[in-house]
Write a protein that holds these residues in place. Structure first.
Motif, PDB file in Angstrom:
ATOM      1  N   UNK A   1       0.835  -1.202   0.000  1.00  7.74           N
ATOM      2  CA  UNK A   1       0.000   0.000   0.000  1.00  7.74           C
ATOM      3  C   UNK A   1       0.873   1.256   0.000  1.00  7.74           C
ATOM      4  N   UNK A   2       1.928   1.238   0.784  1.00  2.22           N
ATOM      5  CA  UNK A   2       2.857   2.372   0.817  1.00  2.22           C
ATOM      6  C   UNK A   2       3.550   2.545  -0.529  1.00  2.22           C
ATOM      7  N   UNK A   3       3.970   1.444  -1.131  1.00  6.34           N
ATOM      8  CA  UNK A   3       4.654   1.508  -2.425  1.00  6.34           C
ATOM      9  C   UNK A   3       3.740   2.065  -3.514  1.00  6.34           C
ATOM     10  N   UNK A   4       2.447   1.802  -3.402  1.00  6.53           N
ATOM     11  CA  UNK A   4       1.496   2.308  -4.391  1.00  6.53           C
ATOM     12  C   UNK A   4       1.208   3.788  -4.151  1.00  6.53           C
ATOM     13  N   UNK A   5       1.114   4.179  -2.891  1.00  3.56           N
ATOM     14  CA  UNK A   5       0.725   5.555  -2.595  1.00  3.56           C
ATOM     15  C   UNK A   5       1.866   6.564  -2.716  1.00  3.56           C
ATOM     16  N   UNK A   6       3.116   6.141  -2.726  1.00  2.00           N
ATOM     17  CA  UNK A   6       4.224   7.091  -2.889  1.00  2.00           C
ATOM     18  C   UNK A   6       4.151   7.794  -4.251  1.00  2.00           C
ATOM     19  N   UNK A   7       3.995   7.073  -5.368  1.00  2.13           N
ATOM     20  CA  UNK A   7       3.851   7.792  -6.654  1.00  2.13           C
ATOM     21  C   UNK A   7       2.594   8.665  -6.703  1.00  2.13           C
ATOM     22  N   UNK A   8       1.526   8.204  -6.046  1.00  2.59           N
ATOM     23  CA  UNK A   8       0.299   9.007  -6.024  1.00  2.59           C
ATOM     24  C   UNK A   8       0.540  10.297  -5.231  1.00  2.59           C
ATOM     25  N   UNK A   9       1.300  10.191  -4.143  1.00  3.36           N
ATOM     26  CA  UNK A   9       1.642  11.384  -3.365  1.00  3.36           C
ATOM     27  C   UNK A   9       2.461  12.346  -4.220  1.00  3.36           C
ATOM     28  N   UNK A  10       3.402  11.827  -4.991  1.00  3.22           N
ATOM     29  CA  UNK A  10       4.218  12.682  -5.858  1.00  3.22           C
ATOM     30  C   UNK A  10       3.365  13.355  -6.935  1.00  3.22           C
ATOM     31  N   UNK A  11       2.407  12.603  -7.480  1.00  4.17           N
ATOM     32  CA  UNK A  11       1.477  13.184  -8.450  1.00  4.17           C
ATOM     33  C   UNK A  11       0.645  14.285  -7.793  1.00  4.17           C
ATOM     34  N   UNK A  12       0.209  14.050  -6.571  1.00  4.53           N
ATOM     35  CA  UNK A  12      -0.567  15.051  -5.843  1.00  4.53           C
ATOM     36  C   UNK A  12       0.263  16.318  -5.636  1.00  4.53           C
ATOM     37  N   UNK A  13       1.501  16.136  -5.206  1.00  6.92           N
ATOM     38  CA  UNK A  13       2.390  17.270  -5.016  1.00  6.92           C
ATOM     39  C   UNK A  13       2.599  18.019  -6.329  1.00  6.92           C
ATOM     40  N   UNK A  14       2.774  17.288  -7.417  1.00 10.27           N
ATOM     41  CA  UNK A  14       2.946  17.912  -8.732  1.00 10.27           C
ATOM     42  C   UNK A  14       1.714  18.681  -9.175  1.00 10.27           C
ATOM     43  N   UNK A  15       0.534  18.126  -8.930  1.00  5.62           N
ATOM     44  CA  UNK A  15      -0.710  18.802  -9.311  1.00  5.62           C
ATOM     45  C   UNK A  15      -0.883  20.098  -8.524  1.00  5.62           C
ATOM     46  N   UNK A  16      -0.571  20.049  -7.234  1.00  6.71           N
ATOM     47  CA  UNK A  16      -0.677  21.254  -6.406  1.00  6.71           C
ATOM     48  C   UNK A  16       0.347  22.296  -6.868  1.00  6.71           C
ATOM     49  N   UNK A  17       1.553  21.857  -7.193  1.00  8.76           N
ATOM     50  CA  UNK A  17       2.586  22.779  -7.689  1.00  8.76           C
ATOM     51  C   UNK A  17       2.142  23.428  -8.999  1.00  8.76           C
ATOM     52  N   UNK A  18       1.525  22.646  -9.898  1.00  6.60           N
ATOM     53  CA  UNK A  18       1.009  23.218 -11.150  1.00  6.60           C
ATOM     54  C   UNK A  18      -0.090  24.240 -10.874  1.00  6.60           C
ATOM     55  N   UNK A  19      -0.933  23.946  -9.883  1.00  9.24           N
ATOM     56  CA  UNK A  19      -1.982  24.887  -9.516  1.00  9.24           C
ATOM     57  C   UNK A  19      -1.421  26.223  -9.057  1.00  9.24           C
TER      58      UNK A  19
END
Length: 150
Positions: free
Chosen positions: A93-111
């Motif tokens: 679960x942690x291994x799956x959510x790390x890339x999702x967290x990075x995507x979330x961070x990237x989306x917020x940065x783009x915002x």
């Protein structure tokens, strides 16, 4: 006897090259929710190349930022719902959510970056340039080879 007619200027020649809508489309794009729809409508109905180019660039940025937020939302809540119904080891679960967290961070940065690129794009449009937003693929207006329009 007819009076001589004075030649009148048709208006600022600068507006023949660029339009006010082509400049302000970037400001319109800033508006939450309405900006995307308004930018798309301007792109679809405009006949002036400067306006269409600026609307296309703003629309491509909207699609990038909106798509990243949508992907983040779907992944976060979809994977959370999946992991609630299907038990998986914590490490997986942690291994799956790390890339999702990075995507979330990237989306917020783009915002946050949106505010700055919209200001730059509007400033460039004032001086006659249809500035292509950084990182934004040509979702709209690409030719058959996928190249950016000139």
């Amino acid at each position: 006897m007819s009076q001589p007619t004075a030649a009148t200027e048709p208006g600022p020649s600068i507006l023949a090259e660029r339009t006010l809508l082509g400049i302000f489309v970037h400001f319109i794009a800033i508006l939450p929710f309405v900006g995307f729809v308004a930018t798309a409508v301007i792109y679809l109905v405009s006949t002036h190349e400067f306006t269409r180019a600026n609307a296309r660039n703003a629309l491509n940025w909207h699609l990038l930022v909106g798509g990243s937020f949508l992907a983040t939302f779907v992944l976060l809540f979809g994977l959370d719902a999946l992991f609630e119904s299907v038990p998986v080891p914590g490490l997986l679960e942690t291994a799956v959510f790390v890339p999702v967290f990075l995507l979330t961070f990237g989306a917020i940065a783009l915002g946050f970056l949106s505010v700055f690129v919209w200001i730059v794009a509007m400033a460039k449009a004032i001086f006659g340039e249809a500035w292509e937003y950084p990182f934004a693929p040509a979702f709209v207006g690409a030719d058959a080879d996928g190249d950016r329009p000139s």
